[in-house]
Scaffold this motif. Sequence first.
Motif, PDB file in Angstrom:
ATOM      1  N   GLY A  11       0.830  -1.188   0.000  1.00 19.15           N
ATOM      2  CA  GLY A  11       0.000   0.000   0.000  1.00 19.15           C
ATOM      3  C   GLY A  11       0.870   1.246   0.000  1.00 19.15           C
ATOM      4  N   ILE A  12       0.287   2.361   0.410  1.00 13.51           N
ATOM      5  CA  ILE A  12       1.020   3.629   0.429  1.00 13.51           C
ATOM      6  C   ILE A  12       2.327   3.499   1.192  1.00 13.51           C
ATOM      7  CG2 ILE A  12       0.982   5.977   1.373  1.00 13.51           C
ATOM      8  CD1 ILE A  12      -2.014   6.044   0.725  1.00 13.51           C
ATOM      9  N   MET A  13       2.299   2.818   2.330  1.00  9.78           N
ATOM     10  CA  MET A  13       3.473   2.737   3.181  1.00  9.78           C
ATOM     11  C   MET A  13       4.435   1.643   2.736  1.00  9.78           C
ATOM     12  SD  MET A  13       2.730   5.186   5.135  1.00  9.78           S
ATOM     13  CE  MET A  13       3.901   5.051   6.470  1.00  9.78           C
ATOM     14  N   GLY A  14       3.914   0.451   2.488  1.00 18.03           N
ATOM     15  CA  GLY A  14       4.780  -0.664   2.125  1.00 18.03           C
ATOM     16  C   GLY A  14       5.551  -0.425   0.847  1.00 18.03           C
ATOM     17  N   ALA A  15       4.917   0.196  -0.137  1.00 17.91           N
ATOM     18  CA  ALA A  15       5.605   0.483  -1.398  1.00 17.91           C
ATOM     19  C   ALA A  15       6.763   1.450  -1.183  1.00 17.91           C
ATOM     20  CB  ALA A  15       4.620   1.043  -2.417  1.00 17.91           C
ATOM     21  N   GLY A  16       6.532   2.485  -0.370  1.00 22.52           N
ATOM     22  CA  GLY A  16       7.605   3.432  -0.084  1.00 22.52           C
ATOM     23  C   GLY A  16       8.754   2.786   0.661  1.00 22.52           C
ATOM     24  N   MET A  17       8.437   1.890   1.582  1.00 21.99           N
ATOM     25  CA  MET A  17       9.477   1.195   2.331  1.00 21.99           C
ATOM     26  C   MET A  17      10.298   0.291   1.416  1.00 21.99           C
ATOM     27  SD  MET A  17       7.069   0.388   5.626  1.00 21.99           S
ATOM     28  CE  MET A  17       8.239  -0.479   6.655  1.00 21.99           C
ATOM     29  N   ALA A  18       9.624  -0.408   0.507  1.00 23.71           N
ATOM     30  CA  ALA A  18      10.336  -1.269  -0.434  1.00 23.71           C
ATOM     31  C   ALA A  18      11.275  -0.456  -1.316  1.00 23.71           C
ATOM     32  CB  ALA A  18       9.331  -2.042  -1.293  1.00 23.71           C
ATOM     33  N   GLN A  19      10.830   0.714  -1.747  1.00 24.40           N
ATOM     34  CA  GLN A  19      11.685   1.579  -2.564  1.00 24.40           C
ATOM     35  C   GLN A  19      12.951   1.975  -1.811  1.00 24.40           C
ATOM     36  OE1 GLN A  19       9.075   4.841  -3.474  1.00 24.40           O
ATOM     37  NE2 GLN A  19       7.881   3.695  -4.991  1.00 24.40           N
ATOM     38  N   GLN A  20      12.805   2.302  -0.537  1.00 23.83           N
ATOM     39  CA  GLN A  20      13.968   2.686   0.249  1.00 23.83           C
ATOM     40  C   GLN A  20      14.970   1.542   0.386  1.00 23.83           C
ATOM     41  OE1 GLN A  20      14.898   5.778   1.595  1.00 23.83           O
ATOM     42  NE2 GLN A  20      13.283   6.346   0.162  1.00 23.83           N
ATOM     43  N   LEU A  21      14.474   0.340   0.589  1.00 25.16           N
ATOM     44  CA  LEU A  21      15.371  -0.808   0.720  1.00 25.16           C
ATOM     45  C   LEU A  21      16.090  -1.109  -0.592  1.00 25.16           C
ATOM     46  CD1 LEU A  21      13.107  -3.064   2.942  1.00 25.16           C
ATOM     47  CD2 LEU A  21      15.247  -1.963   3.626  1.00 25.16           C
ATOM     48  N   ALA A  36      -0.816  -6.467  -9.166  1.00 24.03           N
ATOM     49  CA  ALA A  36      -0.453  -5.372 -10.069  1.00 24.03           C
ATOM     50  C   ALA A  36       0.302  -4.253  -9.359  1.00 24.03           C
ATOM     51  CB  ALA A  36      -1.705  -4.810 -10.737  1.00 24.03           C
ATOM     52  N   ARG A  37       0.099  -4.103  -8.074  1.00 27.14           N
ATOM     53  CA  ARG A  37       0.767  -3.024  -7.339  1.00 27.14           C
ATOM     54  C   ARG A  37       2.279  -3.217  -7.268  1.00 27.14           C
ATOM     55  NH1 ARG A  37      -2.582   0.507  -4.509  1.00 27.14           N
ATOM     56  NH2 ARG A  37      -0.687   1.278  -3.497  1.00 27.14           N
ATOM     57  N   ALA A  38       2.736  -4.432  -7.546  1.00 25.60           N
ATOM     58  CA  ALA A  38       4.170  -4.699  -7.465  1.00 25.60           C
ATOM     59  C   ALA A  38       4.932  -4.231  -8.700  1.00 25.60           C
ATOM     60  CB  ALA A  38       4.411  -6.194  -7.261  1.00 25.60           C
ATOM     61  N   ALA A  39       4.238  -3.922  -9.774  1.00 27.43           N
ATOM     62  CA  ALA A  39       4.907  -3.645 -11.053  1.00 27.43           C
ATOM     63  C   ALA A  39       5.991  -2.568 -10.962  1.00 27.43           C
ATOM     64  CB  ALA A  39       3.869  -3.294 -12.121  1.00 27.43           C
ATOM     65  N   PRO A  40       5.738  -1.402 -10.362  1.00 25.10           N
ATOM     66  CA  PRO A  40       6.811  -0.390 -10.303  1.00 25.10           C
ATOM     67  C   PRO A  40       8.026  -0.855  -9.514  1.00 25.10           C
ATOM     68  CG  PRO A  40       4.660   0.583  -9.792  1.00 25.10           C
ATOM     69  CD  PRO A  40       4.483  -0.901  -9.789  1.00 25.10           C
ATOM     70  N   LEU A  41       7.802  -1.674  -8.507  1.00 24.21           N
ATOM     71  CA  LEU A  41       8.927  -2.160  -7.700  1.00 24.21           C
ATOM     72  C   LEU A  41       9.721  -3.222  -8.449  1.00 24.21           C
ATOM     73  CD1 LEU A  41       6.977  -2.241  -4.364  1.00 24.21           C
ATOM     74  CD2 LEU A  41       8.896  -0.735  -4.871  1.00 24.21           C
ATOM     75  N   ALA A  44      11.982  -1.569 -10.620  1.00 23.87           N
ATOM     76  CA  ALA A  44      13.104  -0.987  -9.880  1.00 23.87           C
ATOM     77  C   ALA A  44      14.081  -2.033  -9.366  1.00 23.87           C
ATOM     78  CB  ALA A  44      12.574  -0.155  -8.714  1.00 23.87           C
ATOM     79  N   GLY A  45      13.768  -3.331  -9.565  1.00 25.51           N
ATOM     80  CA  GLY A  45      14.708  -4.377  -9.199  1.00 25.51           C
ATOM     81  C   GLY A  45      14.234  -5.393  -8.191  1.00 25.51           C
ATOM     82  N   ALA A  46      13.013  -5.241  -7.677  1.00 27.83           N
ATOM     83  CA  ALA A  46      12.491  -6.222  -6.721  1.00 27.83           C
ATOM     84  C   ALA A  46      12.020  -7.472  -7.435  1.00 27.83           C
ATOM     85  CB  ALA A  46      11.331  -5.614  -5.930  1.00 27.83           C
ATOM     86  N   ARG A  47      11.984  -8.576  -6.702  1.00 28.02           N
ATOM     87  CA  ARG A  47      11.343  -9.787  -7.196  1.00 28.02           C
ATOM     88  C   ARG A  47       9.933  -9.854  -6.646  1.00 28.02           C
ATOM     89  NH1 ARG A  47      16.486 -11.976  -6.259  1.00 28.02           N
ATOM     90  NH2 ARG A  47      15.879 -12.707  -4.204  1.00 28.02           N
ATOM     91  N   GLN A  48       9.019 -10.409  -7.416  1.00 26.27           N
ATOM     92  CA  GLN A  48       7.630 -10.521  -6.983  1.00 26.27           C
ATOM     93  C   GLN A  48       7.320 -11.961  -6.631  1.00 26.27           C
ATOM     94  OE1 GLN A  48       4.798  -8.962  -9.785  1.00 26.27           O
ATOM     95  NE2 GLN A  48       3.046  -9.290  -8.435  1.00 26.27           N
ATOM     96  N   ALA A  49       6.689 -12.138  -5.475  1.00 29.15           N
ATOM     97  CA  ALA A  49       6.292 -13.470  -5.028  1.00 29.15           C
ATOM     98  C   ALA A  49       4.788 -13.625  -5.165  1.00 29.15           C
ATOM     99  CB  ALA A  49       6.712 -13.687  -3.583  1.00 29.15           C
ATOM    100  N   ASP A  50       4.363 -14.877  -5.291  1.00 29.49           N
ATOM    101  CA  ASP A  50       2.937 -15.166  -5.433  1.00 29.49           C
ATOM    102  C   ASP A  50       2.235 -15.389  -4.103  1.00 29.49           C
ATOM    103  OD1 ASP A  50       3.000 -14.990  -8.217  1.00 29.49           O
ATOM    104  OD2 ASP A  50       3.579 -17.100  -8.432  1.00 29.49           O
TER     105      ASP A  50
END
Length: 289
Positions: A11-21, A36-41, A44-50
């Motif tokens: 959400g608003i907070m978790g996405a920002g935290m992931a970006q910082q990491l 779908a919310r994971a796409a920008p991350l 940016a280099g994150a892996r997406q889990a199911d």
Amino acid sequence: MSDKVAILGLGIMGAGMAQQLLKAGYDVTVWNRSPARAAPLVEAGARQADSPAEAATGASIVIAMVSDNDASRAAWVGPQGALAAMRAGAVAIDCSTLDPHWIDALSADMKAAGIHFVEAPVTGSKVQAESGTLRFFVGSDEESLALARPVLDVLGSGVIHLGPAGSGAVMKLANNYMAGVQVASFAEALALVEAKGLDPRQVADVLRNGAPGSPMVGLMADRMLERNYDPNFFISLMAKDLGYADALLDSVGISSTLATAARARFLDADAAGLGNKDISAVVETLRKA
């Protein structure tokens, strides 16, 4: 320990935290109920889990930032929950705003599994999450906090260690209780002066700089006057937090008509279709024009 970190909830907070990491060079895996919310991350280099379990597999630290007790329960101990996939000695951090009774149960589950548990709800919103300047209200033992601190220091500008697990939840609900009451009362005051024909900007200036003034009143004055309701803190979540706070107050023998009344304002706004707007939008159900 490795530098692999899993984030549950974008959400608003978790996405920002992931970006910082990611910016700090961590190996980040993300999971969200709405993929779908994971796409920008991912870009940016994150892996997406199911699933939370997939995200937590092999991670040294797993962080949850989700909406409520039910979402936290599902993320940690539900079907495909993260806890069963975590190795002994790993660190679990829950940054969600939760009921202390659920924190007590979750802490017991973590201890039984040999997982270091840190509950660390935050003060701050979208801007602070995206800039790494959150403050954490921590409930934890010293050893677990020491293991979590390098990640918390990336995500925030302050760690306030309040005591054992559950202490952070009490602090966060006290904080949000007071914030919610201030927002609701300022909304009522602003709607009153508008209805009576006073200049709302003049009145807001008097209130923000007078005895009732506070950082929250100043922030709400700007947003309510501009009718800028881009979400930093959802109305639906404030209603939830005030419900948790009301129950917590009642558990120590305090019957809070203030919590009940403030929550009713946010529930009304939620019912009016404003649940995904910023908490400042609570004024709209009170305005006469």
